[in-house]
Structure formats: C-alpha cells, structure tokens
Enzyme design. Structure first.
Site, PDB file in Angstrom:
ATOM      1  N   ARG A 233     -34.761  -8.460  23.994  1.00  0.00           N
ATOM      2  CA  ARG A 233     -35.453  -8.963  22.787  1.00  0.00           C
ATOM      3  C   ARG A 233     -36.514 -10.006  23.166  1.00  0.00           C
ATOM      4  O   ARG A 233     -36.300 -10.868  24.006  1.00  0.00           O
ATOM      5  CB  ARG A 233     -34.417  -9.587  21.853  1.00  0.00           C
ATOM      6  CG  ARG A 233     -34.989 -10.175  20.558  1.00  0.00           C
ATOM      7  CD  ARG A 233     -35.255 -11.654  20.673  1.00  0.00           C
ATOM      8  NE  ARG A 233     -35.616 -12.260  19.396  1.00  0.00           N
ATOM      9  CZ  ARG A 233     -36.038 -13.506  19.266  1.00  0.00           C
ATOM     10  NH1 ARG A 233     -36.166 -14.272  20.323  1.00  0.00           N
ATOM     11  NH2 ARG A 233     -36.335 -13.989  18.088  1.00  0.00           N
TER      12      ARG A 233
ATOM     13  N   THR B 213     -41.541 -22.621  15.418  1.00  0.00           N
ATOM     14  CA  THR B 213     -40.192 -22.575  15.969  1.00  0.00           C
ATOM     15  C   THR B 213     -39.276 -21.970  14.916  1.00  0.00           C
ATOM     16  O   THR B 213     -39.607 -21.969  13.729  1.00  0.00           O
ATOM     17  CB  THR B 213     -39.721 -23.978  16.388  1.00  0.00           C
ATOM     18  OG1 THR B 213     -38.402 -23.890  16.935  1.00  0.00           O
ATOM     19  CG2 THR B 213     -39.694 -24.948  15.219  1.00  0.00           C
ATOM     20  N   GLY B 214     -38.141 -21.462  15.366  1.00  0.00           N
ATOM     21  CA  GLY B 214     -37.199 -20.853  14.426  1.00  0.00           C
ATOM     22  C   GLY B 214     -37.075 -19.362  14.663  1.00  0.00           C
ATOM     23  O   GLY B 214     -37.358 -18.880  15.771  1.00  0.00           O
TER      24      GLY B 214
ATOM     25  N   SER C  39     -32.264 -24.399  24.515  1.00  0.00           N
ATOM     26  CA  SER C  39     -33.136 -23.369  23.931  1.00  0.00           C
ATOM     27  C   SER C  39     -34.343 -23.066  24.792  1.00  0.00           C
ATOM     28  O   SER C  39     -35.191 -22.263  24.397  1.00  0.00           O
ATOM     29  CB  SER C  39     -33.647 -23.820  22.558  1.00  0.00           C
ATOM     30  OG  SER C  39     -32.579 -24.010  21.670  1.00  0.00           O
TER      31      SER C  39
ATOM     32  N   THR D  24     -39.496 -20.937  25.497  1.00  0.00           N
ATOM     33  CA  THR D  24     -38.164 -20.800  24.892  1.00  0.00           C
ATOM     34  C   THR D  24     -37.281 -19.854  25.695  1.00  0.00           C
ATOM     35  O   THR D  24     -37.783 -18.991  26.429  1.00  0.00           O
ATOM     36  CB  THR D  24     -38.285 -20.249  23.450  1.00  0.00           C
ATOM     37  OG1 THR D  24     -37.021 -20.327  22.805  1.00  0.00           O
ATOM     38  CG2 THR D  24     -38.760 -18.812  23.427  1.00  0.00           C
TER      39      THR D  24
ATOM     40  N   THR E  80     -36.671 -24.988  20.844  1.00  0.00           N
ATOM     41  CA  THR E  80     -37.852 -24.360  21.438  1.00  0.00           C
ATOM     42  C   THR E  80     -39.019 -25.331  21.383  1.00  0.00           C
ATOM     43  O   THR E  80     -39.264 -25.950  20.346  1.00  0.00           O
ATOM     44  CB  THR E  80     -38.227 -23.105  20.622  1.00  0.00           C
ATOM     45  OG1 THR E  80     -37.245 -22.120  20.880  1.00  0.00           O
ATOM     46  CG2 THR E  80     -39.598 -22.573  20.991  1.00  0.00           C
TER      47      THR E  80
END
Ligand code: SD4
Length: 331
Positions: A219, A242-243, A89, A209, A191
C-alpha cells in the site's frame, strides 16, 4: 460558513489589489484580460510542520539561519523524525505493514517545481534523501520498492533494520488479536509534512512517513505523491497533509489547497475548503485528515477533520506547537 458567494466576494480582485501583484494574462482576444493575483513574497523565513515536530523545525530553521535553502531545510527537518525510533509513523521505528515490514513513502519539492519521490521503500533510514536524489539525479519523479532500494544502494545508502523491538512487539500483539486487516490507527499520526520559506523567500516542502500502520503490503499513501501529501508552487505557496492518505489522494489535497490560494483564498480558507470537500465526498468514520498551508506572504493555515491535530510553527517569534482549528463547519 464560507459560502461560495462570500468566497468570491473575498477574493474579488479589487479587494486583493493592495496585497497582490497583478499579472495580466491575455488570450487571443485582447479585450478579455484576466488578472491573476500573485502574492508579493514579503515573508520572513519560517518553517511549519505537522504534529509536535519541534526538533524537526529546529533543524530546518538552523539551515535557514545559516543562509541555507528552503530545500536543504525541509530535508534536514524531515530527517529528524526519520531517525527517531520514538516517532512510530516515520522512518526508523515506524509501525510495519500487516505482514511485519516497515515500508516508507516520501517526497520533496523545490522552488522550481522539481520534485522527487520514493514509495514502498524498505531498509533505508532516510527516504527523504533518496527522494531528493531521485529529483536531482534521475530523469524520473518517482521510484518504488526494489527499484528505489537499488537506486539508494547505488548512491551510497546502507540498509538497516528499521523495525524496532517496540514496534515489533506492538505488531505481534495486533496479529495475535487477529486483526489481520488494516484499520485506522488512532495512534498513527506523526507523519511529517514540512514547508519552509528561506531568506530568498523561496518555498520548498517535504513529506515522509511509514504510512498507515498495519496497512496491506504494498500500500502507498498520499505522502509520496506530489500534489497529494505535499505540493509547492513558489509563486503561490505550499501545502502538506497528514492522516488517512486515501482521502487526501482522492481530492489531490495539497495541490487543491495551493490552487485555491492561487485563486485568492487565504491559507486558512484553502485548508478548510479541502477538508470540507473530503467530508462532502466520503462517509467519514474515525479517520483524521489535517492540512497545513503557507502563502508567499508568510500567512499560514491549519485545519483538520477532527480535534487532536497539532502543528509546529517556527518564525522570528520562536518555535511552538499549536492546536489546529477543527470545528467542522456545516458544508
Ligand atoms: C498515509 N498520510 O500513509 C499517511 C499517514 C499519516 O499521520 O499521515 N499519518 O496515509
């Protein structure tokens, strides 16, 4: 559940009086004085990072133990997963976008509120160091894409192939399965967001990340956006996320956490409020979002939308991985 009433009660200035150094801010009407609670800053050095990032916190604490700055520490920490092909990641070995390109996002912030960021950067193994140079050598905060690459190359960075055979093979399988649309990837959770307090009790933060696996080309997520993926205010504390970045950006997540702490919330209350706000404003399906926060007193908080959010915490008591609390309270 922490009701608004409870929250106000807990943050009443009298209750906080013994913990915080009051600063009196006056407006034109001298009768209306507002007390802004600031944490005293009595923390011992610490490093906290998202996920199982023991080697990263180790590298960061090594800097601090040698009397280095929190800024040097978080950069050193973030560089560990950036160079690690097993971390899929971040940096080298990161999963590519849906067109097969590894594109990287990173930001860094120091104790003076300076910040630098790179987004959509390709071919450079240490985006966090490029972000730091953006902060230190340019009048800008953020460089993106080819411009960020050009800047990196002009400052001595070399291009490398960041797509490992393993990441390429996985991506090829994904393309074969005809899933040519970004999906929330449950494995895409390494990340690094990292915060450190150094011997001078200064706080800095970093976030790095390769973003959402198989995302659309171009993106950019929350991680390189100061205030979203990471934020530090040396008077108050720091936070990182994170996420699913889109959810974090929409509430300016890390900034929100720090501002809640400024108003008197503990780090745990602040990260819970940020997650609850995401839940309130979105139709959550499989997404994960986790926040970490520390304040000037060295207290920390960790909270996530769902289970399986871990974080690494290195203090004078040692370096360990913890599970964050995830029991979502009804909001
Ligand atoms: C992003 N927040 O690009 C990142 C992804 C992440 O663990 O944190 N994965 O949306």
């Amino acid at each position: 559940m922490l009701t608004r009433k409870d929250f106000l009660k807990r943050t009443s200035f009298t209750a906080l009086g013994s913990l915080f150094l009051p600063v009196i801010a006056c407006n034109n009407n001298s009768k209306e004085k507002k007390v802004v609670p600031l944490a005293k800053g009595s923390a011992s050095p610490l490093v906290i990072a998202t996920w199982k990032n023991l080697k990263a916190t180790e590298a960061a604490m090594h800097v601090i133990k040698n009397n280095g700055s929190a800024l040097d520490a978080v950069e050193a920490g973030a560089k560990v997963p950036e160079a690690d092909p097993e971390d899929m990641s971040v940096g080298y070995g990161g999963r590519p976008d849906r067109d097969g390109f590894v594109t990287l996002d990173a930001c860094i912030m120091d104790e003076n509120g300076n910040t630098g960021s790179v987004t959509f950067l390709q071919h450079i193994i240490h985006p966090i160091s490029v972000a730091r140079l953006v902060m230190e050598k340019t009048p800008h905060v953020m460089l993106s894409g080819d411009g960020a690459l050009q800047f990196a190359l002009g400052n001595g960075f070399n291009t490398e192939n960041l797509l490992t055979d393993k990441a390429k093979a996985e991506w090829e399988e994904w393309v074969k399965e005809n899933k040519y649309t970004p999906v929330v990837n449950e494995h895409n959770h390494d990340t690094i967001g990292i915060l450190a307090i150094d011997n001078k009790q200064n706080i800095s933060g970093a976030c790095s990340t390769s973003g959402w696996a198989y995302k659309m080309h171009g993106r950019v997520g929350d991680s390189p956006i100061p205030g979203a993926g990471m934020y530090v205010d040396n008077e108050v504390g720091g936070a990182c996320a994170t996420g699913t970045g889109e959810l974090v950006v929409k509430i300016c997540g890390s900034f929100l956490v720090v501002e809640l702490m400024r108003k008197g919330a503990t780090p745990q209350e602040a990260v819970e409020e940020a997650v609850h706000r995401i839940v309130k404003k979105n139709h959550i399906k499989d997404e994960q979002v986790g926040f970490l926060a520390v304040n000037k007193n060295g207290e920390h908080g960790a909270y996530a939308l769902r289970e399986n959010f871990s974080y690494t915490y290195y203090t004078d008591k040692g370096n360990s991985v913890f599970d964050a609390s995830f029991e979502l309270k009804k909001v």
